[in-house]
Design an enzyme around this catalytic site. Sequence first.
Site, PDB file in Angstrom:
ATOM      1  N   GLY A   1       0.762  -1.239   0.000  1.00 44.67           N
ATOM      2  CA  GLY A   1       0.000   0.000   0.000  1.00 44.67           C
ATOM      3  C   GLY A   1       0.791   1.286   0.000  1.00 44.67           C
TER       4      GLY A   1
ATOM      5  N   SER B   1       3.178  -0.141  -9.850  1.00 41.09           N
ATOM      6  CA  SER B   1       4.589  -0.521  -9.760  1.00 41.09           C
ATOM      7  C   SER B   1       4.736  -1.917 -10.364  1.00 41.09           C
ATOM      8  CB  SER B   1       5.057  -0.533  -8.301  1.00 41.09           C
ATOM      9  OG  SER B   1       4.962   0.730  -7.718  1.00 41.09           O
TER      10      SER B   1
ATOM     11  N   CYS C   1       9.623  -5.536 -11.222  1.00 37.90           N
ATOM     12  CA  CYS C   1      10.893  -4.933 -11.642  1.00 37.90           C
ATOM     13  C   CYS C   1      11.932  -5.971 -12.056  1.00 37.90           C
ATOM     14  CB  CYS C   1      11.457  -4.067 -10.517  1.00 37.90           C
ATOM     15  SG  CYS C   1      11.898  -4.995  -9.030  1.00 37.90           S
TER      16      CYS C   1
ATOM     17  N   SER D   1       8.775  -2.696  -1.834  1.00 31.88           N
ATOM     18  CA  SER D   1       7.897  -1.529  -1.828  1.00 31.88           C
ATOM     19  C   SER D   1       8.635  -0.294  -2.326  1.00 31.88           C
ATOM     20  CB  SER D   1       7.337  -1.316  -0.419  1.00 31.88           C
ATOM     21  OG  SER D   1       6.275  -0.391  -0.443  1.00 31.88           O
TER      22      SER D   1
END
Length: 378
Positions: A14, A76, A79, A356
């Site tokens: 979050g 996001s 990655c 995060s």
Amino acid sequence: MEDIRALELYCGIGGMHFALKKICPSAKIVAAVDISPNANKVYAHNFPQVKLMEKGIEGFSVKMLDKLNFNMVLMSPPCQPFTRIGLQKDVADPRTKSFLHFLSVLPKLSKLPKYILLENVKGFETSEAHKELVKTLNACKYNQQEFLLSPRHLGIPNSRLRYFMLAKRDKFHYNLSKQNNQIWECLPIPVSIIPGVQQSLLELETTENSSEPSAKRAKLESKEVQNGTEHNQSECDSVELQTIEAFLEPNPPEDSFVPSKIIQRYLGVVDIVTKYSTNSTCFTKSYTQYAEGTGSILNMKNTKSKTHISSNMEPNIKDFRYFTPTEVANLMCFPKHLSFPEEISKKQRYKLLGNSLNVNVVSYLISLLLLVNKEILT
């Protein structure tokens, strides 16, 4: 400010939610999406009122997305396909499939979202996925601005260089190259630190040299700092960096101390900082599991410089300790009321935090994205 209805993709624990609420408390998260059961447990624990969907984004149809009626997307994407220490398979990596699916359905939505904010690792900006992103946004008539930002640009003593894309179906009514304080008065961030955020894709850090082998560049990135006061200062010349002390817990648990054999064995590669340091290295999901390149270790001695110990010395068991999950969350600017369910172990907390983002950096970018005072900014 207009009503914001945000769709939070790859929501993790979050971070984007906290960042949006900091800038726009009235904003509503219409849905949050992630496939990680542990991340979703933490998200639901902190935001029980939000519609949380544990499913792959590639399972969303245009019709399903239209029903959510959102005007902002925060995301996001994974990655791993773009990290320098990975295989860099880019769009060939299965983990990119969900992101490419979203790009394919975006132009087909009955009403395009006005705002998009995307975060990823440095390296994404040279990927094929990035090319597809820009191609899609151009086709949908979005204006775009790109950034490489670290928390240190905002005075936070932690290196976490990340790529960000802001996209907006309207003009950006500001110029980051201007240094007139009046331009920044409407931002919810102290004016004094704004000049330090003049970093774009055209102004990369001096430690980042694309001609170097990827393994060497990864090592540079993981070892940005050997001394908290000797980091590449060019990235924060106009910013007063805080010291680590402000982010520490007063009474850390006993199990935070680092075994002396770890210090002795990895003395040459581990980053050791003190409470007076103005930097710490990026905390990854493997923090405490591996010594090199996963995050800093705190020297508990009351000293203003790094203590140099030789490999044949036996350091005191309480001389060095790991940063606690709470302290890592503090350095990533999560609010104090972030909490974890009891069933989420300490190891899992480190992993979730390592995956995060820094809340304050995203808050700053959201503030740029939502600026509407054209008279001040043009």
